[in-house]
Motif scaffolding. Structure first.
Motif, short mmCIF file in Angstrom:
data_model
loop_
_atom_site.label_atom_id
_atom_site.label_comp_id
_atom_site.label_asym_id
_atom_site.label_seq_id
_atom_site.Cartn_x
_atom_site.Cartn_y
_atom_site.Cartn_z
N ASP A 64 30.86 40.90 30.86
CA ASP A 64 32.17 41.27 31.40
C ASP A 64 32.46 40.67 32.78
OD1 ASP A 64 30.27 42.68 32.79
OD2 ASP A 64 31.09 44.67 32.44
N HIS A 65 31.45 40.20 33.48
CA HIS A 65 31.68 39.73 34.85
C HIS A 65 32.04 38.25 34.92
CE1 HIS A 65 30.15 43.57 36.19
NE2 HIS A 65 30.18 43.21 37.47
N ASN A 66 31.12 37.43 34.39
CA ASN A 66 31.27 35.98 34.50
C ASN A 66 31.88 35.42 33.23
OD1 ASN A 66 30.35 34.84 36.92
ND2 ASN A 66 28.25 35.38 36.39
N CYS A 100 31.84 46.93 31.21
CA CYS A 100 30.71 47.77 30.79
C CYS A 100 30.98 49.27 30.97
CB CYS A 100 29.42 47.36 31.50
SG CYS A 100 29.50 47.33 33.31
N HIS A 101 31.48 49.68 32.12
CA HIS A 101 31.58 51.12 32.39
C HIS A 101 32.66 51.79 31.52
CE1 HIS A 101 28.90 50.04 35.47
NE2 HIS A 101 29.80 49.34 36.13
N GLN A 102 33.78 51.09 31.36
CA GLN A 102 34.85 51.64 30.52
C GLN A 102 34.37 51.72 29.07
OE1 GLN A 102 37.81 52.94 31.23
NE2 GLN A 102 38.51 53.10 29.11
N SER A 118 22.39 48.30 35.50
CA SER A 118 22.22 47.33 36.58
C SER A 118 23.59 46.98 37.16
CB SER A 118 21.50 46.08 36.08
OG SER A 118 22.26 45.45 35.07
N ASP A 119 24.29 48.01 37.56
CA ASP A 119 25.58 47.85 38.21
C ASP A 119 25.85 49.14 38.96
OD1 ASP A 119 28.23 45.94 37.87
OD2 ASP A 119 28.66 48.02 38.41
N SER A 120 26.35 48.99 40.19
CA SER A 120 26.47 50.18 41.04
C SER A 120 27.48 51.20 40.52
CB SER A 120 26.85 49.76 42.46
OG SER A 120 28.10 49.14 42.45
N HIS A 121 28.39 50.76 39.64
CA HIS A 121 29.39 51.72 39.15
C HIS A 121 28.99 52.43 37.85
CE1 HIS A 121 31.82 49.54 42.15
NE2 HIS A 121 32.07 50.79 42.46
N THR A 122 27.72 52.35 37.53
CA THR A 122 27.20 53.06 36.35
C THR A 122 27.56 54.56 36.38
OG1 THR A 122 25.47 51.41 36.19
CG2 THR A 122 25.08 53.47 35.02
N SER A 296 40.20 46.89 36.41
CA SER A 296 38.84 47.14 36.91
C SER A 296 38.25 48.40 36.29
CB SER A 296 38.76 47.26 38.44
OG SER A 296 38.94 48.61 38.83
N CYS A 297 36.95 48.61 36.51
CA CYS A 297 36.29 49.76 35.90
C CYS A 297 36.75 51.08 36.50
CB CYS A 297 34.78 49.63 36.00
SG CYS A 297 34.18 49.48 37.69
N THR A 298 37.57 51.04 37.57
CA THR A 298 38.02 52.28 38.20
C THR A 298 39.29 52.84 37.54
OG1 THR A 298 37.34 51.19 40.22
CG2 THR A 298 38.37 53.31 40.49
N CYS A 360 38.71 41.75 40.15
CA CYS A 360 37.98 42.71 40.98
C CYS A 360 36.80 42.06 41.69
CB CYS A 360 37.50 43.88 40.11
SG CYS A 360 36.44 45.00 40.99
N ILE A 361 36.19 41.09 41.02
CA ILE A 361 35.03 40.44 41.62
C ILE A 361 35.40 39.09 42.23
CG2 ILE A 361 34.14 39.48 39.42
CD1 ILE A 361 32.22 40.97 42.41
N GLY A 362 36.69 38.80 42.24
CA GLY A 362 37.15 37.60 42.95
C GLY A 362 36.88 36.31 42.21
N GLY A 383 36.90 39.21 52.01
CA GLY A 383 36.57 38.02 51.23
C GLY A 383 36.28 38.27 49.76
N ARG A 384 36.12 39.53 49.33
CA ARG A 384 35.74 39.81 47.94
C ARG A 384 36.79 39.31 46.95
NH1 ARG A 384 32.45 43.84 44.78
NH2 ARG A 384 33.75 44.46 43.05
N SER A 385 38.04 39.29 47.37
CA SER A 385 39.11 38.84 46.46
C SER A 385 39.06 37.33 46.26
CB SER A 385 40.47 39.22 47.03
OG SER A 385 40.69 38.48 48.22
FE1 SF4 Z 1 33.37 44.83 37.38
FE2 SF4 Z 1 34.73 45.37 39.55
FE3 SF4 Z 1 33.71 47.31 38.14
FE4 SF4 Z 1 32.09 45.71 39.55
S1 SF4 Z 1 33.62 47.09 40.37
S2 SF4 Z 1 31.82 46.42 37.43
S3 SF4 Z 1 33.19 43.78 39.35
S4 SF4 Z 1 35.32 45.91 37.48
#
Ligand code: SF4
Ligand code: MIC
Length: 654
Positions: A64-66, A100-102, A118-122, A296-298, A360-362, A383-385
């Protein structure tokens, strides 16, 4: 005994240690998730453990990222991930299936279970009443191999929700209120547990927005009870069998408490460049907006996007606004398409993106220079954008939609004056579900025949050397407070080098000081250790272990900071770097970039169980003390030069 929900779930999973506050416990992990940007390294490490199949109940590898695929690197990574998944019994979620999170929330999250990702938003899956924790890829690899996950038994903060949100105010505004109160630092070792009558007014996706962004406070995780709302969500997902009711005992004891009256909340925004920089939208009104990104996952659920679609019905995006929508999953995209939401968004001028992380990850949709960009995601670090001088404001979908129409930051409540009624969107009773983008692993007997495909972008996981007796080096960089992993090693366009550590290391601290790599290389070639000196809350943000692996590769053996965030500290230990903190924060001021530093007998100190060492600044001819807070296992890992070396040794000894 009266128990919190966190304690109930954690205690059922403890396999090592005892559940006393602030002590280390090892827990059994039921489910794991990885995403592609952290996944390649995690699976390379898993392979190095020589375990024939994953030992969890469920492990999912998401892509989902790259997903931009400029050049061959991303596609190489994806094919490697797909074949590794088939070989080791992992479910593979193809690019395009969603974030992944959604997706995990929709298809796999289960009340009462543990999830390590292996992602902080788990912690997003905490919205379903599970203990879901973000970690470095190596910790996830260990969990897939059947090892426990070690954590500090948490202190628990009760977040008591009362009242009901008013129209135009969303779940994002609740978590922004939490961020305003708790800020992005000082919360390591805590869990946010949500309770109170307000809980039943929030849908599972609302709850997931809140648990998702608890990550920005640095807590271990956030959790909601599992109740009738959870049941309705699981039923709508065709997963009624996964439901179990779960709640804290009425008289459970918490370490701290914070009450939010939902009916008093108003639209909020996190202003540049920190999610903790919370302001009222009404105070920002009138600021011209160049870009609005929703996803984004939020905030990319069915209800989020249908709400935006209905607000925008019959309206057009203001000419100055580039309007981007990235649904959270294929499921969301298909359901909003069937229910007419997609047509409304497109008609309003939305630029539709893949259901991936994207903006979200620029790695796409970088805004113009000095742009004001309103985004519904969770991080707005400088700079994240992808545009260093862009001003990113984090807002709710409701506030984002208002800016699409007006072209300026607008309190969405004022849309009523323009004749726009607040659309109350309810969740479908039954989602349209198509799981065909998951590839299930072949049956165990057929897995042996699977060949893992490694394109030229797939390197070896770099190894470290055991901790030397003495540290003799230089302060290669001195950074301030709140240095995030996005500062340490950028994602965005650079992320395609995740599987190529020597190349990726060239971009260390690029956003902060693009000469870091040159200096670090010079020191490394001269046999000197590189030392990073930092302020408070070093390593905030993502779980990316490259923020430890790349420094390790460049010969960093210690980090000296005022304080450090949980996941990053664990990653440093996993890669054999000693996380040191100033015993007296004032000493931070006396150290400068370029100073020579020596720590005599560091190895002996770590080995003997000491907690302090003397650091000598050879440039200023002065000494001070630094502390380390390590468990016995951490010490052994660091002495060995990281977890892989440590596990290798254990294997030999058995
Ligand atoms: Fe993907 Fe952004 Fe969620 Fe990280 S914060 S998992 S880059 S959508
Ligand atoms: C993020 O939001 O920063 C990321 C990209 O999802 C990271 C993971 C990574 O760097 O790959 C995270 O949150 O852990």
């Amino acid at each position: 005994m009266r128990m919190t929900l966190t304690e109930k779930i954690l205690n059922k999973h403890i396999v090592e240690g005892t559940p006393t506050k602030s002590s280390t416990v090892g827990i059994r992990i039921d489910q794991t998730l990885t995403q592609d940007a952290t996944g390649t390294m995690a699976y390379l490490q898993f392979e190095a453990m020589h375990v024939p199949t994953v030992k969890t109940d469920l492990s999912v590898s998401y892509v989902d990222h790259n997903t931009i695929q400029i050049g061959y690197e991303n596609a190489d990574d994806h094919r490697y991930l797909q074949t590794v998944a088939a070989k080791y019994g992992i479910v593979f979620s193809r690019a395009g299936n969603g974030i992944c999170h959604q997706v995990h929330l929709e298809r796999f999250g289960t009340p009462g279970k543990t999830l390590l990702g292996s992602d902080s938003h788990t912690p997003t899956s905490g919205g379903l009443g599970m203990i879901a924790i973000g970690a470095g890829g190596l910790d996830v690899a260990v969990a897939m191999a059947g090892g426990p996950f070690y954590l500090t038994y948490p202190k628990i903060i009760k977040i008591n929700l009362v009242g009901k949100l008013r129209p135009w105010v969303g779940a994002k505004d609740i978590i922004l209120k939490v961020l305003e109160h708790f800020t992005t630092k000082g919360n390591v070792g805590y869990v946010f547990e949500y309770t109170g009558p307000g809980v039943s007014t929030l849908s599972v996706p609302d709850r997931a927005t809140i648990t998702n962004m608890g990550a920005e406070c640095g807590v271990t995780t956030s959790v909601f009870p599992s109740d009738d709302i959870t049941k309705a969500f699981l039923v709508a997902q065709g997963r009624a069998k996964d439901f179990t009711p779960l709640t804290a005992d009425e008289d459970a004891v918490y370490d701290k408490e914070f009450t939010i009256d939902l009916s008093t909340l108003e639209p909020l925004a996190a202003a540049p460049h920190s999610p903790g920089n919370v302001r009222k939208v009404s105070d920002l009104k009138g600021m011209p907006v160049d870009q609005v990104c929703i996803g984004s996952c939020t905030n990319s659920s069915y209800t989020d996007l249908m709400t935006v679609a209905k607000i925008l019905k019959g309206k057009k995006a203001a000419p100055n606004v580039s309007f981007v929508v990235a649904p959270g999953s294929k499921e969301v995209l298909e359901n909003i398409t069937r229910d007419g939401g997609l047509a409304l968004l497109l008609s309003a001028g939305a630029r539709l993106m893949d259901p991936t992380c994207g903006f979200c990850i620029g790695n796409s949709q970088s805004p113009k220079s000095k742009a004001v960009s309103l985004r519904t995601n969770n991080r707005n670090f400088e700079g994240r954008s992808g545009t260093k001088d862009a001003q990113v404001y984090l807002v709710s979908p409701q506030t984002a939609a208002a800016a699409v129409i007006t072209g300026v930051i607008t309190d969405p409540r004022t849309l009523e004056k323009k004749g726009i009624k607040y659309p109350r969107v309810s969740m479908p009773k039954k989602f349209y579900i198509d799981d065909s983008m998951f590839i299930l692993p072949p049956p165990p007997k057929k897995r042996e025949a699977v060949t893992i495909v490694r394109g030229p972008n797939i390197g070896e996981p770099p190894s470290n050397t055991p901790l030397p007796e003495n540290i003799v080096g230089q302060v290669t960089i001195k950074v301030g407070d709140l240095t995030t992993t996005d500062h340490i090693i950028p994602a965005g366009a650079r992320m395609k080098f995740r599987s190529n550590v020597p190349k990726y290391s060239e971009f260390l601290f690029e956003v902060v000081d693009n000469k870091f790599y040159e200096r670090a290389k010079k020191n490394k070639d001269a046999g000197l250790h590189n030392i990073i000196v930092a302020g408070l809350s070093y390593g905030q943000g993502s779980s990316r272990e490259h923020a430890a692996i790349c420094p390790m590769y460049m010969g960093v053996k210690v980090i000296l900071a005022k304080s450090m965030e949980r996941i990053h500290k664990a990653n440093l230990i996993n890669f054999g770097i000693v996380p040191l903190t100033f015993t007296n924060e004032k000493d931070y001021d006396t150290v400068s970039q370029g100073d020579g530093l020596e720590i005599k007998g560091l190895r002996a100190a770590v080995a003997s169980g000491k907690t302090k060492v003397t650091v000598t600044d050879t440039t200023n001819q002065k000494s001070f003390t630094a502390a380390f807070d390590l468990t016995e296992r951490d010490r052994q890992i660091i002495l060995a030069g990281g977890t892989l070396n440590y596990m290798g040794r254990q294997e030999k000894n058995t």
